[in-house]
Write a protein that holds these residues in place. Structure first.
Motif, PDB file in Angstrom:
ATOM      1  N   GLU A 145       0.893  -1.274  -0.004  1.00  0.00           N
ATOM      2  CA  GLU A 145      -0.006   0.208  -0.032  1.00  0.00           C
ATOM      3  C   GLU A 145       0.775   1.337  -0.098  1.00  0.00           C
ATOM      4  O   GLU A 145       0.647   2.324  -0.567  1.00  0.00           O
ATOM      5  CB  GLU A 145      -1.177   0.005   1.400  1.00  0.00           C
ATOM      6  N   ALA A 146       2.111   1.367   0.598  1.00  0.00           N
ATOM      7  CA  ALA A 146       2.840   2.475   0.670  1.00  0.00           C
ATOM      8  C   ALA A 146       3.513   2.572  -0.534  1.00  0.00           C
ATOM      9  O   ALA A 146       3.531   3.494  -1.133  1.00  0.00           O
ATOM     10  CB  ALA A 146       3.713   2.368   1.911  1.00  0.00           C
ATOM     11  N   ALA A 147       4.079   1.443  -0.955  1.00  0.00           N
ATOM     12  CA  ALA A 147       4.763   1.228  -2.438  1.00  0.00           C
ATOM     13  C   ALA A 147       3.858   1.921  -3.501  1.00  0.00           C
ATOM     14  O   ALA A 147       4.432   2.771  -4.275  1.00  0.00           O
ATOM     15  CB  ALA A 147       5.403   0.000  -2.756  1.00  0.00           C
ATOM     16  N   ALA A 148       2.510   1.568  -3.433  1.00  0.00           N
ATOM     17  CA  ALA A 148       1.650   2.174  -4.529  1.00  0.00           C
ATOM     18  C   ALA A 148       1.379   3.633  -4.417  1.00  0.00           C
ATOM     19  O   ALA A 148       0.778   4.169  -5.460  1.00  0.00           O
ATOM     20  CB  ALA A 148       0.292   1.414  -4.191  1.00  0.00           C
ATOM     21  N   GLN A 149       1.813   4.268  -3.504  1.00  0.00           N
ATOM     22  CA  GLN A 149       1.713   5.782  -3.284  1.00  0.00           C
ATOM     23  C   GLN A 149       2.748   6.298  -3.984  1.00  0.00           C
ATOM     24  O   GLN A 149       2.656   7.653  -4.083  1.00  0.00           O
ATOM     25  CB  GLN A 149       1.561   5.991  -1.807  1.00  0.00           C
ATOM     26  N   LEU A 150       3.725   5.698  -4.080  1.00  0.00           N
ATOM     27  CA  LEU A 150       5.087   6.351  -5.106  1.00  0.00           C
ATOM     28  C   LEU A 150       4.949   6.220  -6.469  1.00  0.00           C
ATOM     29  O   LEU A 150       4.269   5.144  -7.044  1.00  0.00           O
ATOM     30  CB  LEU A 150       6.285   5.624  -4.394  1.00  0.00           C
ATOM     31  N   ARG A 151       5.443   7.219  -7.139  1.00  0.00           N
ATOM     32  CA  ARG A 151       5.765   7.152  -8.537  1.00  0.00           C
ATOM     33  C   ARG A 151       6.966   6.682  -9.005  1.00  0.00           C
ATOM     34  O   ARG A 151       8.050   7.362  -8.939  1.00  0.00           O
ATOM     35  CB  ARG A 151       5.559   8.683  -9.015  1.00  0.00           C
ATOM     36  N   PRO A 152       6.938   5.460  -9.426  1.00  0.00           N
ATOM     37  CA  PRO A 152       8.245   4.687 -10.210  1.00  0.00           C
ATOM     38  C   PRO A 152       8.795   5.724 -10.955  1.00  0.00           C
ATOM     39  O   PRO A 152       8.298   6.384 -12.006  1.00  0.00           O
ATOM     40  CB  PRO A 152       7.638   3.623 -10.819  1.00  0.00           C
ATOM     41  N   GLY A 153      10.169   5.886 -10.851  1.00  0.00           N
ATOM     42  CA  GLY A 153      11.069   6.760 -11.601  1.00  0.00           C
ATOM     43  C   GLY A 153      11.033   8.160 -11.245  1.00  0.00           C
ATOM     44  O   GLY A 153      11.967   8.861 -11.512  1.00  0.00           O
ATOM     45  N   ARG A 154      10.225   8.474 -10.252  1.00  0.00           N
ATOM     46  CA  ARG A 154      10.184   9.992  -9.737  1.00  0.00           C
ATOM     47  C   ARG A 154      10.393   9.808  -8.327  1.00  0.00           C
ATOM     48  O   ARG A 154      11.406  10.361  -7.862  1.00  0.00           O
ATOM     49  CB  ARG A 154       8.832  10.521 -10.066  1.00  0.00           C
ATOM     50  N   ASP A 155       9.569   9.017  -7.700  1.00  0.00           N
ATOM     51  CA  ASP A 155       9.853   9.037  -6.113  1.00  0.00           C
ATOM     52  C   ASP A 155      10.673   7.941  -5.646  1.00  0.00           C
ATOM     53  O   ASP A 155      11.344   7.915  -4.481  1.00  0.00           O
ATOM     54  CB  ASP A 155       8.414   8.679  -5.246  1.00  0.00           C
ATOM     55  N   ALA A 156      10.777   6.548  -6.447  1.00  0.00           N
ATOM     56  CA  ALA A 156      11.519   5.669  -6.133  1.00  0.00           C
ATOM     57  C   ALA A 156      11.849   5.043  -7.410  1.00  0.00           C
ATOM     58  O   ALA A 156      11.249   4.924  -8.490  1.00  0.00           O
ATOM     59  CB  ALA A 156      10.950   4.722  -5.187  1.00  0.00           C
ATOM     60  N   LEU A 157      12.765   4.168  -7.419  1.00  0.00           N
ATOM     61  CA  LEU A 157      13.080   3.160  -8.787  1.00  0.00           C
ATOM     62  C   LEU A 157      12.751   1.933  -7.980  1.00  0.00           C
ATOM     63  O   LEU A 157      13.018   1.348  -7.218  1.00  0.00           O
ATOM     64  CB  LEU A 157      14.720   3.370  -8.847  1.00  0.00           C
ATOM     65  N   PHE A 158      11.901   1.330  -8.763  1.00  0.00           N
ATOM     66  CA  PHE A 158      11.319  -0.233  -8.459  1.00  0.00           C
ATOM     67  C   PHE A 158      12.121  -1.107  -9.307  1.00  0.00           C
ATOM     68  O   PHE A 158      12.350  -0.918 -10.583  1.00  0.00           O
ATOM     69  CB  PHE A 158       9.811  -0.163  -9.047  1.00  0.00           C
ATOM     70  N   ILE A 159      12.921  -1.970  -8.697  1.00  0.00           N
ATOM     71  CA  ILE A 159      13.827  -2.772  -9.220  1.00  0.00           C
ATOM     72  C   ILE A 159      13.250  -4.244  -9.201  1.00  0.00           C
ATOM     73  O   ILE A 159      13.132  -4.696  -8.043  1.00  0.00           O
ATOM     74  CB  ILE A 159      15.119  -2.843  -8.617  1.00  0.00           C
ATOM     75  N   ASP A 160      13.012  -4.988  -9.941  1.00  0.00           N
ATOM     76  CA  ASP A 160      12.325  -6.286 -10.267  1.00  0.00           C
ATOM     77  C   ASP A 160      13.522  -7.284 -10.474  1.00  0.00           C
ATOM     78  O   ASP A 160      14.345  -6.969 -11.722  1.00  0.00           O
ATOM     79  CB  ASP A 160      11.366  -6.293 -11.227  1.00  0.00           C
ATOM     80  N   VAL A 161      13.767  -8.315  -9.753  1.00  0.00           N
ATOM     81  CA  VAL A 161      14.930  -9.059 -10.113  1.00  0.00           C
ATOM     82  C   VAL A 161      14.366 -10.522 -10.123  1.00  0.00           C
ATOM     83  O   VAL A 161      15.253 -11.470 -10.116  1.00  0.00           O
ATOM     84  CB  VAL A 161      16.015  -9.030  -8.609  1.00  0.00           C
TER      85      VAL A 161
END
Length: 180
Positions: free
Chosen positions: A49-65
């Motif tokens: 729920e907290a991650a969903a509030q962030l904008r990927p590439g702006r607020d945080a980098l989401f890294i899938d491994v």
């Protein structure tokens, strides 16, 4: 025969099964799909729920491994995939970077890719994930912490938790592209 079996069991250190799951550096090296209770040292845990509030590439980098099941990285650095992969929209996919023991070339490719995405900022917010009950996001978060990154968050629920919230996934390609 029974005495021999008892002697073997007593001679086996109690932590044998646990130790076989981790290497000397503390990375999980086997049975990656298993419950993970805590983030690695120096890494925070972020709720979906907290991650969903962030904008990927702006607020945080989401890294899938998540690994490229049936795929591999060719000598030219491009990926050959057996199947497409869907991830959190805006995420950057680094297949195989969450393994405990990395295949040749994966470690430098991952480190250079993260350095490029963060523009060298060790305090950039990074959210690492794969699927729920998967040690690969944990390993990758631990690896980045060891490389000096300081704002690392582990999304333990991964893409499974994302879809459980009815959030969309999008097709991604590995960093570096996919060969036809």
């Amino acid at each position: 025969m029974r005495l021999i079996l008892i002697a073997l069991l007593l001679a086996t250190p109690p932590a044998f099964a646990q130790d076989a799951l981790f290497d000397a550096a503390g990375y999980r090296i086997a049975h990656y799909r298993a419950p993970v209770r805590q983030p690695p040292p120096g890494v925070g845990r972020i709720a979906p729920e907290a991650a969903a509030q962030l904008r990927p590439g702006r607020d945080a980098l989401f890294i899938d491994v998540l690994p490229a099941e049936g795929g591999h990285r060719a000598a030219d650095g491009r990926w050959r995939l057996a199947a497409p992969h869907d991830s959190i929209t805006g995420a950057h996919w680094f297949p195989e970077a969450g393994r405990g023991i990395l295949a040749p070339g994966i470690g430098p490719w991952f480190a250079q890719g993260i350095a490029r995405l963060t523009r060298g900022r060790r305090d950039a917010m990074l959210i690492l994930f794969c699927r729920s009950d998967c040690w690969m996001g944990w390993n990758a978060a631990r690896r980045l912490r060891a490389q000096g990154y300081t704002n690392i968050w582990w999304l333990a629920e991964g893409t499974d938790g994302w879809t459980d919230m009815h959030r969309p996934l999008s097709r991604v390609v590995p960093q570096g592209g996919v060969a036809p």
